[in-house]
Design an enzyme around this catalytic site. Structure first.
Site, PDB file in Angstrom:
ATOM      1  N   ARG A 183      17.371 -17.777  63.446  1.00  0.00           N
ATOM      2  CA  ARG A 183      17.975 -17.692  62.098  1.00  0.00           C
ATOM      3  C   ARG A 183      19.084 -18.727  61.897  1.00  0.00           C
ATOM      4  O   ARG A 183      20.129 -18.449  61.282  1.00  0.00           O
ATOM      5  CB  ARG A 183      18.551 -16.286  61.837  1.00  0.00           C
ATOM      6  CG  ARG A 183      17.566 -15.185  61.923  1.00  0.00           C
ATOM      7  CD  ARG A 183      16.498 -15.175  60.837  1.00  0.00           C
ATOM      8  NE  ARG A 183      15.478 -14.205  61.151  1.00  0.00           N
ATOM      9  CZ  ARG A 183      14.354 -14.491  61.830  1.00  0.00           C
ATOM     10  NH1 ARG A 183      14.095 -15.737  62.225  1.00  0.00           N
ATOM     11  NH2 ARG A 183      13.483 -13.566  62.103  1.00  0.00           N
ATOM     12  N   SER A 232      18.252  -8.338  56.265  1.00  0.00           N
ATOM     13  CA  SER A 232      19.011  -7.952  57.475  1.00  0.00           C
ATOM     14  C   SER A 232      20.447  -8.440  57.354  1.00  0.00           C
ATOM     15  O   SER A 232      20.686  -9.631  57.126  1.00  0.00           O
ATOM     16  CB  SER A 232      18.384  -8.567  58.726  1.00  0.00           C
ATOM     17  OG  SER A 232      17.112  -8.016  58.908  1.00  0.00           O
ATOM     18  N   GLU A 302      24.159 -12.138  59.591  1.00  0.00           N
ATOM     19  CA  GLU A 302      23.024 -13.014  59.262  1.00  0.00           C
ATOM     20  C   GLU A 302      23.164 -13.453  57.796  1.00  0.00           C
ATOM     21  O   GLU A 302      22.924 -14.597  57.448  1.00  0.00           O
ATOM     22  CB  GLU A 302      21.688 -12.279  59.463  1.00  0.00           C
ATOM     23  CG  GLU A 302      20.482 -13.147  59.107  1.00  0.00           C
ATOM     24  CD  GLU A 302      19.157 -12.561  59.545  1.00  0.00           C
ATOM     25  OE1 GLU A 302      19.090 -11.915  60.618  1.00  0.00           O
ATOM     26  OE2 GLU A 302      18.169 -12.749  58.804  1.00  0.00           O
TER      27      GLU A 302
HETATM   28  C1  LIG Z   1      14.285  -7.444  51.002  1.00  0.00           C
HETATM   29  C2  LIG Z   1      14.597  -8.636  51.880  1.00  0.00           C
HETATM   30  C3  LIG Z   1      13.868  -8.853  53.024  1.00  0.00           C
HETATM   31  C4  LIG Z   1      14.136  -9.940  53.840  1.00  0.00           C
HETATM   32  N1  LIG Z   1      13.399 -10.138  54.973  1.00  0.00           N
HETATM   33  C5  LIG Z   1      13.612 -11.234  55.733  1.00  0.00           C
HETATM   34  C6  LIG Z   1      12.836 -11.467  56.913  1.00  0.00           C
HETATM   35  O1  LIG Z   1      11.952 -10.710  57.256  1.00  0.00           O
HETATM   36  N2  LIG Z   1      13.092 -12.573  57.644  1.00  0.00           N
HETATM   37  C7  LIG Z   1      14.056 -13.469  57.291  1.00  0.00           C
HETATM   38  O2  LIG Z   1      14.247 -14.480  57.990  1.00  0.00           O
HETATM   39  N3  LIG Z   1      14.833 -13.267  56.194  1.00  0.00           N
HETATM   40  C8  LIG Z   1      14.627 -12.178  55.416  1.00  0.00           C
HETATM   41  N4  LIG Z   1      15.401 -11.968  54.301  1.00  0.00           N
HETATM   42  C9  LIG Z   1      16.517 -12.894  54.008  1.00  0.00           C
HETATM   43  C10 LIG Z   1      16.145 -14.082  53.096  1.00  0.00           C
HETATM   44  O3  LIG Z   1      15.024 -13.784  52.265  1.00  0.00           O
HETATM   45  C11 LIG Z   1      15.875 -15.344  53.899  1.00  0.00           C
HETATM   46  O4  LIG Z   1      16.982 -15.727  54.679  1.00  0.00           O
HETATM   47  C12 LIG Z   1      15.512 -16.523  52.979  1.00  0.00           C
HETATM   48  O5  LIG Z   1      15.037 -17.587  53.752  1.00  0.00           O
HETATM   49  C13 LIG Z   1      16.693 -17.008  52.137  1.00  0.00           C
HETATM   50  O6  LIG Z   1      16.181 -17.851  51.133  1.00  0.00           O
HETATM   51  P1  LIG Z   1      16.917 -17.952  49.728  1.00  0.00           P
HETATM   52  O7  LIG Z   1      16.168 -18.921  48.904  1.00  0.00           O
HETATM   53  O8  LIG Z   1      17.120 -16.612  49.134  1.00  0.00           O
HETATM   54  O9  LIG Z   1      18.306 -18.569  50.187  1.00  0.00           O
HETATM   55  P2  LIG Z   1      19.773 -18.183  49.681  1.00  0.00           P
HETATM   56  O10 LIG Z   1      20.056 -16.753  49.990  1.00  0.00           O
HETATM   57  O11 LIG Z   1      19.955 -18.612  48.279  1.00  0.00           O
HETATM   58  O12 LIG Z   1      20.644 -19.106  50.651  1.00  0.00           O
HETATM   59  C14 LIG Z   1      20.659 -18.848  52.041  1.00  0.00           C
HETATM   60  C15 LIG Z   1      21.196 -20.078  52.758  1.00  0.00           C
HETATM   61  O13 LIG Z   1      20.267 -21.149  52.619  1.00  0.00           O
HETATM   62  C16 LIG Z   1      20.906 -22.295  52.070  1.00  0.00           C
HETATM   63  N5  LIG Z   1      19.944 -22.979  51.213  1.00  0.00           N
HETATM   64  C17 LIG Z   1      19.173 -22.458  50.232  1.00  0.00           C
HETATM   65  N6  LIG Z   1      18.425 -23.416  49.664  1.00  0.00           N
HETATM   66  C18 LIG Z   1      18.726 -24.567  50.289  1.00  0.00           C
HETATM   67  C19 LIG Z   1      18.300 -25.922  50.143  1.00  0.00           C
HETATM   68  N7  LIG Z   1      17.424 -26.297  49.216  1.00  0.00           N
HETATM   69  N8  LIG Z   1      18.847 -26.854  50.962  1.00  0.00           N
HETATM   70  C20 LIG Z   1      19.756 -26.505  51.914  1.00  0.00           C
HETATM   71  N9  LIG Z   1      20.200 -25.249  52.093  1.00  0.00           N
HETATM   72  C21 LIG Z   1      19.687 -24.293  51.289  1.00  0.00           C
HETATM   73  C22 LIG Z   1      22.092 -21.744  51.274  1.00  0.00           C
HETATM   74  O14 LIG Z   1      23.109 -22.713  51.130  1.00  0.00           O
HETATM   75  C23 LIG Z   1      22.520 -20.589  52.174  1.00  0.00           C
HETATM   76  O15 LIG Z   1      23.305 -21.069  53.237  1.00  0.00           O
HETATM   77  C24 LIG Z   1      15.163 -10.863  53.477  1.00  0.00           C
HETATM   78  C25 LIG Z   1      15.886 -10.645  52.300  1.00  0.00           C
HETATM   79  C26 LIG Z   1      15.618  -9.545  51.500  1.00  0.00           C
HETATM   80  C27 LIG Z   1      16.412  -9.366  50.246  1.00  0.00           C
END
Ligand SMILES: Cc1cc2nc3c(=O)[nH]c(=O)nc-3n(C[C@H](O)[C@H](O)[C@H](O)COP(=O)(O)OP(=O)(O)OC[C@H]3O[C@@H](n4cnc5c(N)ncnc54)[C@H](O)[C@@H]3O)c2cc1C
Length: 324
Positions: A183, A232, A302
């Site tokens: 992660r 998480s 996380e």
């Molecule tokens: C119901 C639920 C279930 C989930 N299950 C999982 C799971 O099973 N496994 C898992 O790994 N995660 C899980 N997550 C967490 C999340 O979905 C992941 O971490 C996902 O990859 C985050 O993507 P996001 O677009 O929402 O990023 P954001 O939450 O918007 O940002 C997260 C981070 O990524 C960075 N970021 C976003 N876009 C970019 C970009 N274009 N360039 C550089 N940095 C960027 C942001 O600056 C920040 O630091 C879950 C979340 C929820 C709500």
């Protein structure tokens, strides 16, 4: 308390903004962006039209102004004092494409939803992308977080990542350059990923469909996926499951204001109503403190916590009660 500096910051960018094609919003509410539906304002939000527009905009930003990028906010806890500086939110039009670019290779824009890449892989009989089916984030978030689930993770599929730094320079990173760990990516913090190329392998479509169905079914049974949550809350410490430590410390269902550790999956924090960023983070630090007292393990967040505390509502790590 609202921030009111967005307009001033916009003016400080100068007349160059007239040529920018994307949308610029001063004092943009972040509770509309994050899954938690909580948090303060972004001083200035920029939604670039495409990569050239992003580059042009970044060249206007003075070096002392902080810049952060968000995806779809499924891993973000924004504090109530808001985010100073500029928040970049990629537009679906400029950064949402998915394309087959060679045998078992897919090019995905950074704001493309993870589950779309699974669906495309299924259509073309490409294995290795089933796990994205259950992750509600964007590809940019997955690249930054090394998102993974059900035995697969982003680092296994990435071939190259295209990015722009805060000065507007373009970069191409290899898988090794991304410095992946659990992660986590070591890629420079100022990089904004614009798109990436992923590679899978030929696989029977029935097998892919079965794996994707298993992912969906698993989630619907064990995770509060229809709640306002950030997934998480804490990483699994080496040799432990975060949820077990939380459960053993008596924190399943624990509530502070409108923030709760989900009774269904106690490593998921949920906003049960109108929780503030303060309540959510205070709950998280309470859990860390209780787990440390109970088992001696220091949980690591996380979820990414960003922005400023509201004055008078600062939260210290482990509530300031950390032992050695
Ligand atoms: C119901 C639920 C279930 C989930 N299950 C999982 C799971 O099973 N496994 C898992 O790994 N995660 C899980 N997550 C967490 C999340 O979905 C992941 O971490 C996902 O990859 C985050 O993507 P996001 O677009 O929402 O990023 P954001 O939450 O918007 O940002 C997260 C981070 O990524 C960075 N970021 C976003 N876009 C970019 C970009 N274009 N360039 C550089 N940095 C960027 C942001 O600056 C920040 O630091 C879950 C979340 C929820 C709500």
């Amino acid at each position: 308390m609202k921030q009111v500096n967005g307009q001033k910051l916009l003016e400080a960018l100068g007349s160059g903004v007239d040529a920018i094609r994307g949308r610029i919003t001063p004092d943009a509410p972040m509770d509309r962006v994050t899954w938690f539906r909580a948090g303060g304002l972004a001083e200035l939000m920029f939604q670039p039209h495409d990569t050239d527009d992003l580059v042009a905009f970044l060249k206007l930003v003075p070096k002392e102004v902080p810049i952060m990028v968000v995806g779809v906010g499924s891993n973000l806890l924004v504090r109530d004092g808001g985010i100073p500086g500029i928040v970049i939110r990629l537009s679906a039009k400029g950064f949402g494409d998915l394309e087959l670019v060679g045998e078992n290779r897919i090019k995905a824009g950074a704001i493309c939803p993870d589950k779309n890449i699974s669906a495309m892989a299924l259509d073309h009989g490409i294995g290795g992308f089933y796990f994205y089916y259950g992750i509600p984030g964007s590809i940019g978030g997955a690249l930054r977080m090394n998102a993974g689930a059900n035995g697969g993770e982003t680092s296994e599929r990435v071939v190259e990542v295209h990015a722009v730094d805060r000065k507007g320079n373009k970069h191409v990173l290899s898988n090794a350059d991304m410095g992946y760990a659990y992660r986590h990516s070591d890629a420079a913090k100022d990089l904004i990923f614009t798109h990436a190329i992923f590679e899978g392998y030929a696989e029977d479509k029935n097998k892919i469909r079965t794996d994707m169905d298993a992912v969906r079914q698993h989630r619907e049974t064990v995770q509060p996926i229809r709640e306002k949550t950030g997934g998480s809350t804490f990483k699994n410490p080496q040799g432990h499951s975060a949820w077990k430590l939380i459960d053993e410390a008596g924190c399943r269902g624990l509530m502070i204001g409108n923030a709760q550790m989900s009774p269904l999956h106690c490593n998921f924090m949920i906003n049960t109503g109108q929780a503030t960023g303060y309540e959510l983070e205070y709950l998280g630090e309470t859990v860390r403190q209780r787990v440390m007292e109970h088992s001696g393990v220091k949980l690591e967040w996380e979820i990414k916590r960003v922005g400023k505390f509201m004055p008078g509502y600062e939260i210290r790590e482990f509530l300031g009660r950390a032992m050695a």
